[in-house]
Design a protein around this motif. Sequence first.
Motif, mmCIF file in Angstrom:
data_model
loop_
_atom_site.group_PDB
_atom_site.id
_atom_site.type_symbol
_atom_site.label_atom_id
_atom_site.label_comp_id
_atom_site.label_asym_id
_atom_site.label_seq_id
_atom_site.Cartn_x
_atom_site.Cartn_y
_atom_site.Cartn_z
ATOM 1 N N UNK A 59 0.838 -1.204 0.000
ATOM 2 C CA UNK A 59 0.000 0.000 0.000
ATOM 3 C C UNK A 59 0.869 1.249 0.000
ATOM 4 N N UNK A 60 1.973 1.197 0.736
ATOM 5 C CA UNK A 60 2.892 2.337 0.752
ATOM 6 C C UNK A 60 3.513 2.556 -0.619
ATOM 7 N N UNK A 61 3.831 1.468 -1.311
ATOM 8 C CA UNK A 61 4.370 1.576 -2.671
ATOM 9 C C UNK A 61 3.340 2.232 -3.577
ATOM 10 N N UNK A 62 2.095 1.791 -3.479
ATOM 11 C CA UNK A 62 1.034 2.356 -4.312
ATOM 12 C C UNK A 62 0.850 3.848 -3.997
ATOM 13 N N UNK A 63 0.879 4.209 -2.716
ATOM 14 C CA UNK A 63 0.753 5.616 -2.331
ATOM 15 C C UNK A 63 1.908 6.444 -2.886
ATOM 16 N N UNK A 64 3.114 5.917 -2.814
ATOM 17 C CA UNK A 64 4.284 6.641 -3.323
ATOM 18 C C UNK A 64 4.194 6.839 -4.833
ATOM 19 N N UNK A 65 3.725 5.825 -5.545
ATOM 20 C CA UNK A 65 3.553 5.947 -6.997
ATOM 21 C C UNK A 65 2.490 6.988 -7.315
ATOM 22 N N UNK A 66 1.401 6.983 -6.559
ATOM 23 C CA UNK A 66 0.334 7.970 -6.757
ATOM 24 C C UNK A 66 0.844 9.387 -6.491
ATOM 25 N N UNK A 67 1.680 9.535 -5.473
ATOM 26 C CA UNK A 67 2.228 10.848 -5.138
ATOM 27 C C UNK A 67 3.083 11.383 -6.275
ATOM 28 N N UNK A 68 3.909 10.535 -6.872
ATOM 29 C CA UNK A 68 4.719 10.960 -8.020
ATOM 30 C C UNK A 68 3.843 11.409 -9.181
ATOM 31 N N UNK A 69 2.774 10.684 -9.428
ATOM 32 C CA UNK A 69 1.836 11.058 -10.496
ATOM 33 C C UNK A 69 1.194 12.401 -10.193
ATOM 34 N N UNK A 70 0.779 12.603 -8.950
ATOM 35 C CA UNK A 70 0.136 13.853 -8.560
ATOM 36 C C UNK A 70 1.089 15.034 -8.687
ATOM 37 N N UNK A 71 2.334 14.863 -8.289
ATOM 38 C CA UNK A 71 3.312 15.945 -8.415
ATOM 39 C C UNK A 71 3.443 16.362 -9.879
ATOM 40 N N UNK A 72 3.535 15.391 -10.773
ATOM 41 C CA UNK A 72 3.629 15.700 -12.202
ATOM 42 C C UNK A 72 2.427 16.491 -12.698
ATOM 43 N N UNK A 73 1.234 16.097 -12.266
ATOM 44 C CA UNK A 73 0.013 16.807 -12.670
ATOM 45 C C UNK A 73 -0.020 18.213 -12.101
ATOM 46 N N UNK A 74 0.409 18.367 -10.862
ATOM 47 C CA UNK A 74 0.420 19.700 -10.239
ATOM 48 C C UNK A 74 1.385 20.629 -10.949
ATOM 49 N N UNK A 75 2.524 20.105 -11.357
ATOM 50 C CA UNK A 75 3.514 20.922 -12.070
ATOM 51 C C UNK A 75 2.918 21.418 -13.382
ATOM 52 N N UNK A 76 2.237 20.544 -14.108
ATOM 53 C CA UNK A 76 1.604 20.941 -15.377
ATOM 54 C C UNK A 76 0.561 22.013 -15.128
ATOM 55 N N UNK A 77 -0.258 21.841 -14.111
ATOM 56 C CA UNK A 77 -1.306 22.822 -13.802
ATOM 57 C C UNK A 77 -0.685 24.162 -13.442
ATOM 58 N N UNK A 78 0.353 24.142 -12.618
ATOM 59 C CA UNK A 78 1.019 25.381 -12.221
ATOM 60 C C UNK A 78 1.670 26.068 -13.411
ATOM 61 N N UNK A 79 2.291 25.297 -14.295
ATOM 62 C CA UNK A 79 2.918 25.900 -15.475
ATOM 63 C C UNK A 79 1.867 26.580 -16.346
ATOM 64 N N UNK A 80 0.713 25.954 -16.494
ATOM 65 C CA UNK A 80 -0.369 26.572 -17.268
ATOM 66 C C UNK A 80 -0.836 27.853 -16.584
#
Length: 89
Positions: A59-80
Motif C-alpha cells: 500500500x505504501x508503494x502504491x501511495x508513493x507511486x500515486x504521489x509521483x503522479x500527482x506531483x507531475x500533474x500539479x507541475x503541469x497545472x502550475x505551469x499553465x
Amino acid sequence: MGLEVVPNTREVLIDLYTKTLKEIQVVPEDEGYKKAVESFTSHRPKLIEKKLGCGQVEELIEEAQDELTLIGKMIVIEEKKWLVDEDED
C-alpha cells in the motif's frame, strides 16, 4: 482482492521516495503540499527500518507511486497557471 506482493519492497519504496523528493523540488517552497510531501516522504524510510505501522508495504508503494503522479500533474497545472498570468500582464 489485495495488492500484488512486491518481494523487494524496501528497495522499491526507497527508490520511489527518492524520486518523490527530487520531483517535489520544483514546487514553490511556500506551498503547504510541498512541505507535507517532504515531511512524510523523508520520515517513511525510517519506518521501513523499524516496524511499519502505516499499512501493508504494498500500500505504501502504491501511495508513493500515486504521489509521483500527482506531483507531475500539479507541475503541469502550475505551469499553465503561470502562462496565463504572464499573458494577462
